[in-house]
Design a protein around this motif. Structure first.
Motif, PDB file in Angstrom:
ATOM      1  N   VAL A  35       0.851  -1.193   0.000  1.00 22.49           N
ATOM      2  CA  VAL A  35       0.000   0.000   0.000  1.00 22.49           C
ATOM      3  C   VAL A  35       0.884   1.240   0.000  1.00 22.49           C
ATOM      4  CG1 VAL A  35      -1.957  -1.084   1.186  1.00 22.49           C
ATOM      5  CG2 VAL A  35      -0.162   0.033   2.527  1.00 22.49           C
ATOM      6  N   ARG A  36       0.312   2.329  -0.481  1.00 24.16           N
ATOM      7  CA  ARG A  36       0.935   3.637  -0.368  1.00 24.16           C
ATOM      8  C   ARG A  36      -0.171   4.679  -0.332  1.00 24.16           C
ATOM      9  NH1 ARG A  36       3.806   5.146  -6.191  1.00 24.16           N
ATOM     10  NH2 ARG A  36       1.889   5.252  -7.443  1.00 24.16           N
ATOM     11  N   ILE A  37       0.172   5.899   0.079  1.00 21.77           N
ATOM     12  CA  ILE A  37      -0.824   6.962   0.177  1.00 21.77           C
ATOM     13  C   ILE A  37      -0.405   8.147  -0.677  1.00 21.77           C
ATOM     14  CG2 ILE A  37      -1.450   6.249   2.516  1.00 21.77           C
ATOM     15  CD1 ILE A  37      -0.032   8.829   3.515  1.00 21.77           C
ATOM     16  N   ARG A  38      -1.421   8.957  -1.051  1.00 25.12           N
ATOM     17  CA  ARG A  38      -1.185  10.219  -1.736  1.00 25.12           C
ATOM     18  C   ARG A  38      -1.678  11.348  -0.840  1.00 25.12           C
ATOM     19  NH1 ARG A  38      -4.146   7.676  -5.631  1.00 25.12           N
ATOM     20  NH2 ARG A  38      -5.655   9.383  -5.674  1.00 25.12           N
ATOM     21  N   LEU A  39      -0.861  12.383  -0.719  1.00 24.71           N
ATOM     22  CA  LEU A  39      -1.209  13.550   0.089  1.00 24.71           C
ATOM     23  C   LEU A  39      -1.283  14.775  -0.804  1.00 24.71           C
ATOM     24  CD1 LEU A  39       1.101  13.017   3.199  1.00 24.71           C
ATOM     25  CD2 LEU A  39      -1.305  12.360   2.945  1.00 24.71           C
ATOM     26  N   THR A  71       5.563   2.291   9.235  1.00 24.47           N
ATOM     27  CA  THR A  71       5.999   3.677   9.038  1.00 24.47           C
ATOM     28  C   THR A  71       6.013   3.981   7.552  1.00 24.47           C
ATOM     29  OG1 THR A  71       7.352   3.688  11.034  1.00 24.47           O
ATOM     30  CG2 THR A  71       7.899   5.299   9.325  1.00 24.47           C
ATOM     31  N   LEU A  72       5.460   5.112   7.184  1.00 21.04           N
ATOM     32  CA  LEU A  72       5.466   5.541   5.790  1.00 21.04           C
ATOM     33  C   LEU A  72       6.646   6.480   5.553  1.00 21.04           C
ATOM     34  CD1 LEU A  72       1.647   6.201   5.295  1.00 21.04           C
ATOM     35  CD2 LEU A  72       2.991   4.389   4.203  1.00 21.04           C
ATOM     36  N   ARG A  73       7.294   6.282   4.411  1.00 21.65           N
ATOM     37  CA  ARG A  73       8.415   7.129   4.023  1.00 21.65           C
ATOM     38  C   ARG A  73       8.138   7.760   2.667  1.00 21.65           C
ATOM     39  NH1 ARG A  73      13.009   5.980   7.199  1.00 21.65           N
ATOM     40  NH2 ARG A  73      12.725   4.142   8.548  1.00 21.65           N
ATOM     41  N   PHE A  74       8.829   8.841   2.415  1.00 25.85           N
ATOM     42  CA  PHE A  74       8.681   9.576   1.168  1.00 25.85           C
ATOM     43  C   PHE A  74      10.080   9.749   0.581  1.00 25.85           C
ATOM     44  CE2 PHE A  74       5.222  10.480   3.952  1.00 25.85           C
ATOM     45  CZ  PHE A  74       4.106  10.517   3.137  1.00 25.85           C
ATOM     46  N   ALA A  75      10.327   9.042  -0.539  1.00 29.70           N
ATOM     47  CA  ALA A  75      11.677   9.008  -1.121  1.00 29.70           C
ATOM     48  C   ALA A  75      12.699   8.608  -0.064  1.00 29.70           C
ATOM     49  CB  ALA A  75      12.030  10.352  -1.742  1.00 29.70           C
ATOM     50  N   THR A  81       8.273  17.669   2.835  1.00 31.61           N
ATOM     51  CA  THR A  81       7.659  18.981   2.669  1.00 31.61           C
ATOM     52  C   THR A  81       6.881  18.960   1.365  1.00 31.61           C
ATOM     53  OG1 THR A  81       9.413  20.115   3.889  1.00 31.61           O
ATOM     54  CG2 THR A  81       8.057  21.450   2.412  1.00 31.61           C
ATOM     55  N   VAL A  82       5.578  19.177   1.479  1.00 26.12           N
ATOM     56  CA  VAL A  82       4.704  19.184   0.307  1.00 26.12           C
ATOM     57  C   VAL A  82       4.595  20.630  -0.169  1.00 26.12           C
ATOM     58  CG1 VAL A  82       2.491  18.459  -0.643  1.00 26.12           C
ATOM     59  CG2 VAL A  82       3.412  17.323   1.398  1.00 26.12           C
ATOM     60  N   PRO A  83       4.981  20.919  -1.409  1.00 21.59           N
ATOM     61  CA  PRO A  83       4.918  22.306  -1.874  1.00 21.59           C
ATOM     62  C   PRO A  83       3.498  22.857  -1.830  1.00 21.59           C
ATOM     63  CG  PRO A  83       6.130  20.906  -3.412  1.00 21.59           C
ATOM     64  CD  PRO A  83       5.463  19.996  -2.432  1.00 21.59           C
ATOM     65  N   ALA A  84       3.384  24.167  -1.717  1.00 23.22           N
ATOM     66  CA  ALA A  84       2.072  24.802  -1.846  1.00 23.22           C
ATOM     67  C   ALA A  84       1.482  24.435  -3.198  1.00 23.22           C
ATOM     68  CB  ALA A  84       2.205  26.316  -1.718  1.00 23.22           C
ATOM     69  N   GLN A  85       0.199  24.049  -3.189  1.00 23.10           N
ATOM     70  CA  GLN A  85      -0.533  23.577  -4.370  1.00 23.10           C
ATOM     71  C   GLN A  85       0.042  22.267  -4.931  1.00 23.10           C
ATOM     72  OE1 GLN A  85       0.363  27.367  -4.947  1.00 23.10           O
ATOM     73  NE2 GLN A  85      -1.144  27.316  -3.291  1.00 23.10           N
ATOM     74  N   GLY A  86       0.851  21.561  -4.132  1.00 22.67           N
ATOM     75  CA  GLY A  86       1.482  20.339  -4.618  1.00 22.67           C
ATOM     76  C   GLY A  86       0.888  19.087  -4.011  1.00 22.67           C
ATOM     77  N   ARG A  87       1.431  17.947  -4.423  1.00 22.15           N
ATOM     78  CA  ARG A  87       1.003  16.654  -3.914  1.00 22.15           C
ATOM     79  C   ARG A  87       2.226  15.752  -3.859  1.00 22.15           C
ATOM     80  NH1 ARG A  87      -2.546  14.943  -9.156  1.00 22.15           N
ATOM     81  NH2 ARG A  87      -3.693  13.692  -7.649  1.00 22.15           N
ATOM     82  N   VAL A  88       2.183  14.718  -2.999  1.00 18.08           N
ATOM     83  CA  VAL A  88       3.276  13.760  -2.893  1.00 18.08           C
ATOM     84  C   VAL A  88       2.681  12.359  -2.762  1.00 18.08           C
ATOM     85  CG1 VAL A  88       4.887  15.391  -1.832  1.00 18.08           C
ATOM     86  CG2 VAL A  88       3.421  13.969  -0.372  1.00 18.08           C
ATOM     87  N   VAL A  89       3.482  11.369  -3.103  1.00 13.91           N
ATOM     88  CA  VAL A  89       3.103   9.960  -2.975  1.00 13.91           C
ATOM     89  C   VAL A  89       4.139   9.278  -2.097  1.00 13.91           C
ATOM     90  CG1 VAL A  89       2.603   7.821  -4.202  1.00 13.91           C
ATOM     91  CG2 VAL A  89       2.074  10.011  -5.273  1.00 13.91           C
ATOM     92  N   SER A  90       3.680   8.476  -1.146  1.00 12.05           N
ATOM     93  CA  SER A  90       4.608   7.781  -0.259  1.00 12.05           C
ATOM     94  C   SER A  90       5.260   6.614  -0.979  1.00 12.05           C
ATOM     95  CB  SER A  90       3.878   7.285   0.989  1.00 12.05           C
ATOM     96  OG  SER A  90       3.067   6.161   0.681  1.00 12.05           O
ATOM     97  N   ASP A  91       6.339   6.118  -0.414  1.00  9.68           N
ATOM     98  CA  ASP A  91       6.910   4.864  -0.878  1.00  9.68           C
ATOM     99  C   ASP A  91       5.953   3.729  -0.502  1.00  9.68           C
ATOM    100  OD1 ASP A  91       9.124   6.447  -1.469  1.00  9.68           O
ATOM    101  OD2 ASP A  91      10.149   5.921   0.420  1.00  9.68           O
TER     102      ASP A  91
END
Length: 380
Positions: A35-39, A71-75, A81-91
């Motif tokens: 599984v992974r999540i999108r923020l 534990t979820l990690r990002f890269a 840090t999610v940029p303003a107006q941005g989105r990220v996906v976890s590993d």
């Protein structure tokens, strides 16, 4: 959604979070091994600092089964840090799931977030704790929930499963509060998209059913309550989702019945919408879906006779739009939600199928809607 100056009910979005853990529960429709999540920080005016995140199988309320907490990690990092107006996906993390499993996602914000990007109506309980408890399976610290209990989701855009099975293409349900599920059971997962997912699983055709409904949303214009217009958000909320095969569109009633809401931030009331304007909007959605190779199913606009916003003029517009949806052939397929909620053709939603406002279905009404969909038309 952007935090509104006129929300339906109090949320945590306006103040945001500082040194707090936010625990949110979602149900998945397909199984897998990872599984992974999108923020999303889509409406953030500043970068969003996430200090920690975790995911695990729900053990009831705010508790998590201890052996499943990941534990979820990002890269590779626990911080992002999610940029303003941005989105990220976890590993992705290894976490076996089955269809209809409930997963708990916890986000810890050490630094002030400012006003939060959120989904106002979750019909699910979200929990909050003071301090860092994102790695705790115990529910003890999570003493705070939104009241009234309609709930909201914060920053969480999606949960993706993957792994040993070949995943079928997803169905996206697109619309307003009737797709969002207002009137469903809190934490009951009995919105029409939930019940459609359950039908697909029972029929041996499990696939993701994504809910892209927003309460008070309009097709043609932005709304202080309902967020970006359907036309404006269709690409982001439907076409940009992973592995979309079919979208079911149910939208337009708010244009017809909400005529006293200011237009796009101005002080002027909305002029009465015409059937032609709504039809042109639906045609734009169809063109966009076909450009991306997505099958698109049109749903007839549901009855609202007896509700506070009903007028005979508006009813005439609804009838014209529904005749076009049903007979024009513009949509790849059609589902008659109007008849599902008014099986006798009497005009209003049948009394045992709405919550008392003559507009929003109750769980039985959502069941009738889900049952009206021909599952074979979703195979794409």
């Amino acid at each position: 959604m952007r935090p509104s100056a006129a929300p339906w009910f109090e949320t945590w979005a306006e103040k945001g979070f500082t040194n707090q853990s936010v625990r949110q529960v979602v149900r998945v429709h397909t199984g897998g091994t990872r599984v992974r999540i999108r923020l999303s920080n889509a409406y953030g005016g500043t970068p969003l600092r996430l200090t920690g995140a975790s995911i695990g199988r729900t053990a009831g309320g705010a508790a998590v089964h201890p052996g499943t907490l990941r534990t979820l990690r990002f890269a590779g990092s626990r911080f992002i840090t999610v940029p303003a107006q941005g989105r990220v996906v976890s590993d992705p993390v290894t976490l076996p799931t089955e269809p209809l499993d409930e997963l708990t996602i916890t986000l810890y914000f050490e630094e002030p977030t400012g006003p939060a990007t959120y989904h106002q109506l979750s019909m699910a309980t979200t929990f909050r704790a003071e301090g860092d408890h994102h790695r705790s399976p115990d529910a003890t610290a999570y003493t705070d929930t939104v009241q009234p209990a309609y709930g909201s989701w914060y920053y969480l855009e999606g949960v993706e499963t993957s792994g040993h099975r070949a995943l079928p293409r997803a169905v996206v349900t697109f619309g307003d509060s009737i797709t969002d599920g207002f009137g469903a059971t809190i934490d009951g997962n009995d919105r029409y998209p939930d019940l459609l997912a359950h039908r697909l699983i029972t029929a041996g055709r499990p696939r993701p059913v994504l809910n892209a409904g927003i309460g008070s949303n309009k097709l043609l214009t932005d709304s202080p309550l309902g967020g970006d217009a359907g036309l404006a958000r269709f690409t982001r909320d439907v076409l940009d989702q992973p592995r979309v095969g079919t979208v079911i569109v149910l939208i337009g009633v708010n244009e017809i019945q909400q005529t006293d809401e200011p237009v796009n931030g101005t002080k002027e009331d909305s002029p009465p919408v015409t059937a032609r304007q709504l039809i042109d909007g639906h045609r734009a959605l169809i063109r966009a879906a076909h450009t991306h190779g997505v099958r698109i199913m049109g749903a007839t606009l549901t009855p609202y006779r007896g509700s506070a916003g009903w007028t005979s003029e508006g009813e005439a517009v609804r009838g014209q739009v529904n005749r076009w949806i049903s007979t024009s052939g513009a949509y790849d397929a059609v589902v008659d939600f109007a008849r599902a909620l008014d099986p006798d053709g009497a005009g209003p939603i049948r009394g045992d199928l709405h919550i008392g406002d003559h507009l929003h279905p109750n769980p039985a009404g959502y069941r009738a809607m889900a049952d009206a969909i021909d599952l074979a038309l979703l195979d794409h």
